[in-house]
Scaffold this motif. Structure first.
Motif, PDB file in Angstrom:
ATOM      1  N   ALA A 140      -7.182  -2.187   9.051  1.00 18.79           N
ATOM      2  CA  ALA A 140      -6.483  -0.918   8.791  1.00 18.79           C
ATOM      3  C   ALA A 140      -7.250   0.250   9.393  1.00 18.79           C
ATOM      4  CB  ALA A 140      -6.319  -0.710   7.292  1.00 18.79           C
ATOM      5  N   ARG A 141      -6.501   1.286   9.777  1.00 20.55           N
ATOM      6  CA  ARG A 141      -7.148   2.499  10.276  1.00 20.55           C
ATOM      7  C   ARG A 141      -6.449   3.723   9.705  1.00 20.55           C
ATOM      8  NH1 ARG A 141      -5.594   2.582  16.742  1.00 20.55           N
ATOM      9  NH2 ARG A 141      -3.345   2.519  16.451  1.00 20.55           N
ATOM     10  N   VAL A 142      -7.258   4.717   9.376  1.00 23.74           N
ATOM     11  CA  VAL A 142      -6.762   5.992   8.868  1.00 23.74           C
ATOM     12  C   VAL A 142      -6.781   6.955  10.046  1.00 23.74           C
ATOM     13  CG1 VAL A 142      -7.130   7.850   7.223  1.00 23.74           C
ATOM     14  CG2 VAL A 142      -7.666   5.491   6.572  1.00 23.74           C
TER      15      VAL A 142
ATOM     16  N   GLU B 200      -8.596  -5.502   6.506  1.00 19.51           N
ATOM     17  CA  GLU B 200      -9.764  -5.341   7.367  1.00 19.51           C
ATOM     18  C   GLU B 200      -9.464  -4.524   8.629  1.00 19.51           C
ATOM     19  OE1 GLU B 200     -12.606  -8.234  10.008  1.00 19.51           O
ATOM     20  OE2 GLU B 200     -11.927  -8.955   8.067  1.00 19.51           O
TER      21      GLU B 200
ATOM     22  N   LEU C 222      -8.279  -1.793   1.450  1.00 17.70           N
ATOM     23  CA  LEU C 222      -7.367  -1.885   2.597  1.00 17.70           C
ATOM     24  C   LEU C 222      -7.614  -3.172   3.374  1.00 17.70           C
ATOM     25  CD1 LEU C 222      -7.663   1.755   3.986  1.00 17.70           C
ATOM     26  CD2 LEU C 222      -5.843   0.800   2.565  1.00 17.70           C
TER      27      LEU C 222
ATOM     28  N   GLY D 288      -6.575  11.739   1.995  1.00 13.82           N
ATOM     29  CA  GLY D 288      -7.240  10.737   2.819  1.00 13.82           C
ATOM     30  C   GLY D 288      -8.651  10.426   2.351  1.00 13.82           C
TER      31      GLY D 288
ATOM     32  N   ILE E  18      -8.960   7.618  -0.465  1.00 14.14           N
ATOM     33  CA  ILE E  18      -8.536   6.234  -0.192  1.00 14.14           C
ATOM     34  C   ILE E  18      -9.722   5.298  -0.325  1.00 14.14           C
ATOM     35  CG2 ILE E  18      -7.629   4.672   1.565  1.00 14.14           C
ATOM     36  CD1 ILE E  18      -6.079   7.024   2.713  1.00 14.14           C
ATOM     37  N   ASP E  19      -9.539   4.230  -1.093  1.00 17.57           N
ATOM     38  CA  ASP E  19     -10.566   3.202  -1.245  1.00 17.57           C
ATOM     39  C   ASP E  19     -10.454   2.262  -0.048  1.00 17.57           C
ATOM     40  OD1 ASP E  19     -12.443   1.379  -2.070  1.00 17.57           O
ATOM     41  OD2 ASP E  19     -11.164   0.481  -3.616  1.00 17.57           O
ATOM     42  N   ARG E  20     -11.340   2.427   0.897  1.00 14.47           N
ATOM     43  CA  ARG E  20     -11.270   1.645   2.141  1.00 14.47           C
ATOM     44  C   ARG E  20     -11.524   0.162   1.906  1.00 14.47           C
ATOM     45  NH1 ARG E  20     -11.467   5.225   7.145  1.00 14.47           N
ATOM     46  NH2 ARG E  20     -11.072   7.217   6.160  1.00 14.47           N
ATOM     47  N   ALA E  21     -12.220  -0.182   0.841  1.00 12.44           N
ATOM     48  CA  ALA E  21     -12.486  -1.593   0.545  1.00 12.44           C
ATOM     49  C   ALA E  21     -11.215  -2.323   0.120  1.00 12.44           C
ATOM     50  CB  ALA E  21     -13.543  -1.702  -0.547  1.00 12.44           C
TER      51      ALA E  21
ATOM     52  N   HIS F 184       0.806  -1.219   0.000  1.00 16.22           N
ATOM     53  CA  HIS F 184       0.000   0.000   0.000  1.00 16.22           C
ATOM     54  C   HIS F 184       0.845   1.277   0.000  1.00 16.22           C
ATOM     55  CE1 HIS F 184      -2.781  -3.108   1.456  1.00 16.22           C
ATOM     56  NE2 HIS F 184      -3.685  -2.406   0.798  1.00 16.22           N
TER      57      HIS F 184
END
Length: 109
Positions: A75-77, A73, A71, A63, A66-69, A55
């Protein structure tokens, strides 16, 4: 007589276990070995336990984009001034955002 036989067996056993000749190291040689070992440990890259290498393209991205899907499971922003828990999880990818909202760094934990 038995005492001499037993003493001979002990001497032969100790000689067999003694191994080859090994000279003593000087303090300078021991110091050089210790410094080299310390430098190797300091400069060893941390293990990638959270898929951080996969990544790295996120660095510099906003921010919000970012495609959270995509990342992992867990992961945290983390926004610039946000507080986060201090628990350490080696498999968790942390994505740090700067004051401008862009990704500044990734790290495991």
């Amino acid at each position: 007589m038995m005492r001499w036989v037993l003493a001979g067996i002990v001497v032969i056993g100790l000689a067999a276990c003694g191994g080859g000749y090994q000279r003593d190291l000087t303090y300078r040689e021991m110091d050089a070995i210790a410094r080299r070992s310390t430098q190797e440990q300091i400069h060893r890259p941390p293990p990638d336990t959270c898929q951080m290498a996969a990544h790295q393209s996120l660095v510099g991205m906003l921010g919000a984009e970012i495609d959270r899907a995509a990342l992992p499971e867990s992961a945290r922003v983390i926004c610039h001034d946000c507080s986060v828990t201090m628990d350490y999880r080696a498999d968790r990818l942390n994505i740090d955002l700067g004051a401008d909202g862009k990704v500044t760094r990734l790290h495991c934990g």
